[in-house]
Scaffold this motif. Sequence first.
Motif, short mmCIF file in Angstrom:
data_model
loop_
_atom_site.label_atom_id
_atom_site.label_comp_id
_atom_site.label_asym_id
_atom_site.label_seq_id
_atom_site.Cartn_x
_atom_site.Cartn_y
_atom_site.Cartn_z
N LEU A 189 -18.66 -5.94 -16.78
CA LEU A 189 -17.62 -6.58 -15.97
C LEU A 189 -16.23 -6.36 -16.54
N ILE A 190 -16.14 -5.79 -17.72
CA ILE A 190 -14.84 -5.67 -18.39
C ILE A 190 -13.91 -4.71 -17.65
N ARG A 191 -14.42 -3.53 -17.31
CA ARG A 191 -13.59 -2.53 -16.62
C ARG A 191 -14.32 -1.99 -15.40
N PRO A 192 -14.38 -2.75 -14.33
CA PRO A 192 -15.09 -2.29 -13.14
C PRO A 192 -14.31 -1.24 -12.38
N ARG A 193 -15.03 -0.43 -11.64
CA ARG A 193 -14.35 0.51 -10.72
C ARG A 193 -13.81 -0.30 -9.54
N ARG A 194 -12.59 -0.03 -9.16
CA ARG A 194 -12.00 -0.71 -8.02
C ARG A 194 -12.17 0.13 -6.75
N LYS A 195 -12.30 -0.54 -5.62
CA LYS A 195 -12.32 0.18 -4.36
C LYS A 195 -10.93 0.77 -4.11
N LYS A 196 -10.91 1.91 -3.47
CA LYS A 196 -9.66 2.61 -3.19
C LYS A 196 -9.32 2.47 -1.71
N VAL A 197 -8.07 2.12 -1.43
CA VAL A 197 -7.68 1.88 -0.04
C VAL A 197 -6.34 2.56 0.25
N VAL A 198 -6.17 2.92 1.52
CA VAL A 198 -4.89 3.37 2.07
C VAL A 198 -4.54 2.40 3.19
N ILE A 200 -4.58 0.44 -4.40
CA ILE A 200 -3.86 0.93 -3.21
C ILE A 200 -3.29 2.31 -3.55
N LEU A 201 -3.72 3.31 -2.82
CA LEU A 201 -3.28 4.68 -3.08
C LEU A 201 -2.06 5.07 -2.26
N GLU A 202 -2.01 4.62 -1.00
CA GLU A 202 -0.92 5.02 -0.11
C GLU A 202 -0.65 3.90 0.88
N ILE A 203 0.57 3.87 1.40
CA ILE A 203 0.94 2.95 2.48
C ILE A 203 1.74 3.75 3.50
N VAL A 220 2.79 4.51 -5.90
CA VAL A 220 1.94 4.99 -4.81
C VAL A 220 2.80 5.79 -3.83
N PHE A 221 2.12 6.56 -2.98
CA PHE A 221 2.82 7.25 -1.90
C PHE A 221 3.10 6.22 -0.81
N PHE A 222 4.38 6.02 -0.50
CA PHE A 222 4.77 5.02 0.49
C PHE A 222 5.65 5.71 1.53
N ARG A 223 5.22 5.64 2.79
CA ARG A 223 6.00 6.25 3.87
C ARG A 223 6.24 5.19 4.94
N ASN A 224 7.49 4.79 5.09
CA ASN A 224 7.85 3.77 6.06
C ASN A 224 9.02 4.30 6.88
N GLU A 225 8.82 4.42 8.20
CA GLU A 225 9.85 4.99 9.05
C GLU A 225 10.13 4.10 10.25
N PRO A 226 11.36 4.02 10.71
CA PRO A 226 11.72 3.17 11.85
C PRO A 226 11.40 3.82 13.19
N VAL A 227 10.11 3.89 13.47
CA VAL A 227 9.66 4.43 14.76
C VAL A 227 8.81 3.37 15.45
#
Length: 540
Positions: free
Chosen positions: A297-306, A325-328, A343-350
Amino acid sequence: MEPIYVTGHRNPDTDSIVSAMAYAALRNALGERAYVAARLGPVSDETQMVLDRFGFEPPQLLRDVRTQVRDLEYDTPPAIHRSVTVSRAWSVLKSDHGILAMPVTDDEGKLFGMLTPGDIAAYDMRSMDDPRAEKLPMCNLLSALEGHIIHQDGDAVYDTVSGDVVIALPQRQDSLVGLRPGAIVLVGDQPDMLKKAAQAGACCLIVCQAEVEEAVLEGLDKEVPVISTPCDVYRAARMIFQAAPVDRVCNTQDMVAFRLDDYIDDVREKMLESRFRCYPVLDEKGMVAGTVSRFHLIRPRRKKVVLVDHNERSQSVPGLDQADILEIIDHHRLADVQTGGPVFFRNEPVGSTATIVATMYQERGLMPPPKLAGLICAAIVSDTVLFKSPTCTQRDHVMAQRMARVAGISIEELGHDIFAASSVEEKPAQSLYLSDFKEFRIAGHAIGIGQVTCLDAQRVLRRLPELLQVMEAHRAASNSDMELFMITDVLKEGTELIVLGDEDIISQAFGVEIKDHHVFLPKVVSRKKQVVPMLSLLWG
């Protein structure tokens, strides 16, 4: 390969689901293959219609991304059957010093007990105090002694052997002292002791490291089996007890087992309540998958999400703080999602996240397949309310038209079908209110805002009493300050806003007079661009 979940927000709309599907398809098309589209809630009628029209199945439902037992580097020691001998189990345990315990299974392969070196040692010490063997399977005994039967009745079948274990030593008496009938007697190169033991009523004779002449065997009762073993007398005596099945030795009481889907928060609590060195892990069918210990339990693998189409924790998947969190990729205001590293973050006003994803296809020199292009076009049309939303930009127009040409569809016809698909009159009031619902915190105020888009807002407004009842129940359960329900009318290009809470706030924000808990707001179709900013401005 560990999956990377691409997920939109809770109570997903068409843009949220399509953006997740399209971005996962883009990354997989580039050769990465680990990206999996997911959703956090049920699919709306509108989204289901779009998916059916272009031949897609909904993404998988993702309920939680908290770390589970399946995410741990748990051990996978051998799992032995309950009938295996103690000697065999011990040889497996000592072959790998890292094994703290070994699962024991039943005939169906499910967990029967747990066996540790301590269990075997305790059993061995008990055999010193009570040197009696009970119902040892003959096959187990021969295996443990590495022996074979050299004298027996041809028609006799020896299934089990029971009796006190006695070592016959040379002595002057005519009979063996202390030998009771039914004993298991061990002798060496002692023909006279062999005869005396048989005459005294031994149930089994074991000859250690010696040859027995045929004449001596002829004089023995054939109903008493004689076993020859290459083991010395001391080792043979110990190996008799080692021939017992492990189901007599292993622990079967008060066992604590975990499932692969158990969350480590719950696992940690249960481990604190017990003192076992390791615990069995079971799969979905109850079969043994391995063992887990505290140090896992000391260093568990975390789930990866975008994250797509949101960057707010209250709108994201539960357990996000335990995931990587890998990307947003988003087109909303910046909120409160925090990451452990860059992380890779892409936020655009569309007007639509799908517009951003389609742009990323172009940037990588790819064009979505026709059916996926149609899906992306539908998401843009839905999220921009057929380009009437103030969030809509020229890029949304251009991208929707490009995707429509690839898919070979009419945007006008698609838009009509999308907004006619929501059977808002037939849905239960609670499902209707929560179908596209988001929570916001603005200057210390907690606000819940639901929204539906339809072709006739008045037909929905007829259900005002039951909608108010649902909104009041939700406000009490979530302890929010205000609940708003936007019934956006595509043809009127405006919204019937139902208000539950401080109506003066809405009156001041939009300069309108509220009657009977609702008011029509012309040209207001966007929750994020028109309603939330006005409240933020008012509250400062």
